[in-house]
Motif scaffolding. Structure first.
Motif, PDB file in Angstrom:
ATOM      1  N   ASP A  47       0.837  -1.203   0.000  1.00  0.00           N
ATOM      2  CA  ASP A  47       0.000   0.000   0.000  1.00  0.00           C
ATOM      3  C   ASP A  47       0.872   1.254   0.000  1.00  0.00           C
ATOM      4  O   ASP A  47       2.048   1.201   0.350  1.00  0.00           O
ATOM      5  CB  ASP A  47      -0.963  -0.013   1.199  1.00  0.00           C
ATOM      6  CG  ASP A  47      -0.229  -0.106   2.511  1.00  0.00           C
ATOM      7  OD1 ASP A  47       0.270   0.927   2.984  1.00  0.00           O
ATOM      8  OD2 ASP A  47      -0.156  -1.212   3.072  1.00  0.00           O
ATOM      9  N   PRO A  48       0.300   2.408  -0.393  1.00  0.00           N
ATOM     10  CA  PRO A  48       1.093   3.634  -0.508  1.00  0.00           C
ATOM     11  C   PRO A  48       1.695   4.103   0.816  1.00  0.00           C
ATOM     12  O   PRO A  48       2.826   4.578   0.848  1.00  0.00           O
ATOM     13  CB  PRO A  48       0.116   4.677  -1.055  1.00  0.00           C
ATOM     14  CG  PRO A  48      -1.133   3.986  -1.366  1.00  0.00           C
ATOM     15  CD  PRO A  48      -1.058   2.587  -0.857  1.00  0.00           C
ATOM     16  N   MET A  49       0.952   3.964   1.914  1.00  0.00           N
ATOM     17  CA  MET A  49       1.488   4.436   3.202  1.00  0.00           C
ATOM     18  C   MET A  49       2.710   3.632   3.624  1.00  0.00           C
ATOM     19  O   MET A  49       3.649   4.185   4.181  1.00  0.00           O
ATOM     20  CB  MET A  49       0.414   4.377   4.296  1.00  0.00           C
ATOM     21  CG  MET A  49      -0.512   5.572   4.287  1.00  0.00           C
ATOM     22  SD  MET A  49       0.320   7.186   4.310  1.00  0.00           S
ATOM     23  CE  MET A  49       1.099   7.190   5.893  1.00  0.00           C
ATOM     24  N   SER A  50       2.719   2.334   3.369  1.00  0.00           N
ATOM     25  CA  SER A  50       3.893   1.517   3.703  1.00  0.00           C
ATOM     26  C   SER A  50       5.100   1.955   2.879  1.00  0.00           C
ATOM     27  O   SER A  50       6.220   2.010   3.386  1.00  0.00           O
ATOM     28  CB  SER A  50       3.619   0.036   3.437  1.00  0.00           C
ATOM     29  OG  SER A  50       2.588  -0.429   4.234  1.00  0.00           O
ATOM     30  N   ALA A  51       4.858   2.274   1.603  1.00  0.00           N
ATOM     31  CA  ALA A  51       5.942   2.710   0.735  1.00  0.00           C
ATOM     32  C   ALA A  51       6.504   4.058   1.191  1.00  0.00           C
ATOM     33  O   ALA A  51       7.724   4.243   1.279  1.00  0.00           O
ATOM     34  CB  ALA A  51       5.453   2.789  -0.705  1.00  0.00           C
ATOM     35  N   ILE A  52       5.623   5.001   1.514  1.00  0.00           N
ATOM     36  CA  ILE A  52       6.071   6.318   1.994  1.00  0.00           C
ATOM     37  C   ILE A  52       6.771   6.180   3.339  1.00  0.00           C
ATOM     38  O   ILE A  52       7.788   6.826   3.596  1.00  0.00           O
ATOM     39  CB  ILE A  52       4.880   7.296   2.079  1.00  0.00           C
ATOM     40  CG1 ILE A  52       4.343   7.600   0.685  1.00  0.00           C
ATOM     41  CG2 ILE A  52       5.251   8.572   2.810  1.00  0.00           C
ATOM     42  CD1 ILE A  52       5.299   8.376  -0.208  1.00  0.00           C
ATOM     43  N   ALA A  86       3.456  13.350  -2.132  1.00  0.00           N
ATOM     44  CA  ALA A  86       3.826  12.048  -2.697  1.00  0.00           C
ATOM     45  C   ALA A  86       2.668  11.056  -2.578  1.00  0.00           C
ATOM     46  O   ALA A  86       2.408  10.291  -3.505  1.00  0.00           O
ATOM     47  CB  ALA A  86       5.074  11.507  -1.997  1.00  0.00           C
ATOM     48  N   ILE A  87       1.953  11.087  -1.463  1.00  0.00           N
ATOM     49  CA  ILE A  87       0.767  10.227  -1.303  1.00  0.00           C
ATOM     50  C   ILE A  87      -0.277  10.581  -2.358  1.00  0.00           C
ATOM     51  O   ILE A  87      -0.911   9.707  -2.946  1.00  0.00           O
ATOM     52  CB  ILE A  87       0.171  10.369   0.115  1.00  0.00           C
ATOM     53  CG1 ILE A  87       1.064   9.686   1.131  1.00  0.00           C
ATOM     54  CG2 ILE A  87      -1.240   9.819   0.192  1.00  0.00           C
ATOM     55  CD1 ILE A  87       0.988   8.186   1.122  1.00  0.00           C
ATOM     56  N   GLY A  88      -0.449  11.875  -2.628  1.00  0.00           N
ATOM     57  CA  GLY A  88      -1.393  12.307  -3.657  1.00  0.00           C
ATOM     58  C   GLY A  88      -1.005  11.786  -5.032  1.00  0.00           C
ATOM     59  O   GLY A  88      -1.856  11.353  -5.810  1.00  0.00           O
ATOM     60  N   ALA A  89       0.291  11.824  -5.337  1.00  0.00           N
ATOM     61  CA  ALA A  89       0.758  11.309  -6.628  1.00  0.00           C
ATOM     62  C   ALA A  89       0.486   9.813  -6.743  1.00  0.00           C
ATOM     63  O   ALA A  89       0.026   9.340  -7.783  1.00  0.00           O
ATOM     64  CB  ALA A  89       2.249  11.591  -6.807  1.00  0.00           C
ATOM     65  N   LEU A  90       0.742   9.072  -5.695  1.00  0.00           N
ATOM     66  CA  LEU A  90       0.475   7.629  -5.729  1.00  0.00           C
ATOM     67  C   LEU A  90      -1.018   7.339  -5.863  1.00  0.00           C
ATOM     68  O   LEU A  90      -1.412   6.391  -6.542  1.00  0.00           O
ATOM     69  CB  LEU A  90       1.048   6.955  -4.481  1.00  0.00           C
ATOM     70  CG  LEU A  90       2.570   6.946  -4.374  1.00  0.00           C
ATOM     71  CD1 LEU A  90       3.003   6.384  -3.030  1.00  0.00           C
ATOM     72  CD2 LEU A  90       3.203   6.182  -5.518  1.00  0.00           C
ATOM     73  N   ALA A  91      -1.863   8.174  -5.255  1.00  0.00           N
ATOM     74  CA  ALA A  91      -3.311   8.001  -5.390  1.00  0.00           C
ATOM     75  C   ALA A  91      -3.760   8.253  -6.830  1.00  0.00           C
ATOM     76  O   ALA A  91      -4.736   7.658  -7.288  1.00  0.00           O
ATOM     77  CB  ALA A  91      -4.045   8.939  -4.437  1.00  0.00           C
TER      78      ALA A  91
END
Length: 138
Positions: A47-52, A86-91
């Motif tokens: 998931d994106p949060m784990s990556a960030i 960065a979270i926005g870009a991944l979304a």
């Protein structure tokens, strides 16, 4: 004599299912542009949060060592609230990342890319059910 190998009673088929994953790379770019970057960390996260979270952790671990004051301030600002973009870009299904310049002229870069991960799941083969075969023949 020779022992006979046990035959499986059921055959299984593999079904591919696509899931979203996030490919995370930490790369060291050398000052000599002819050399390819050295991978420092390669990870696939769900998931994106784990990556960030991984990027932020690695940046915190590496940023204090050898950065000048301007790069250190830029890294601190990204750790404070820059990661939200960065979270926005991944979304939006776009890659994101962060790069710091080291005093020796090298760059340390983190990149996160959304990817499709194909997971093979075993399922029971329909050929093993004689009743299913008879129903198909009718």
């Amino acid at each position: 004599m020779f022992a006979q190998l046990a035959r499986p009673e059921r055959q299984t088929a593999l079904v591919l299912a696509a899931e979203r994953g996030y490919w995370c790379e930490a790369l060291l770019h050398h000052s000599d542009a002819d050399l390819p970057p050295d991978p420092r960390s390669l990870s696939l996260l769900p998931d994106p949060m784990s990556a960030i979270r991984l990027l932020r952790l690695q940046l915190r671990q590496n940023a204090p060592f050898g950065l000048d004051i301007n790069e250190l301030a830029r890294a601190a600002a990204w750790l404070e609230d820059g990661w939200v973009h960065a979270i926005g870009a991944l979304a939006r299904n776009e890659p994101c990342g962060f790069r710091v310049k080291l005093p020796q002229g090298e760059y340390l870069e983190w990149v996160i890319r959304p990817v499709n991960v194909y997971v093979a799941t075993p399922t029971e083969s329909p050929q093993q059910h004689p009743t299913a075969r008879r129903e198909l023949r009718r």
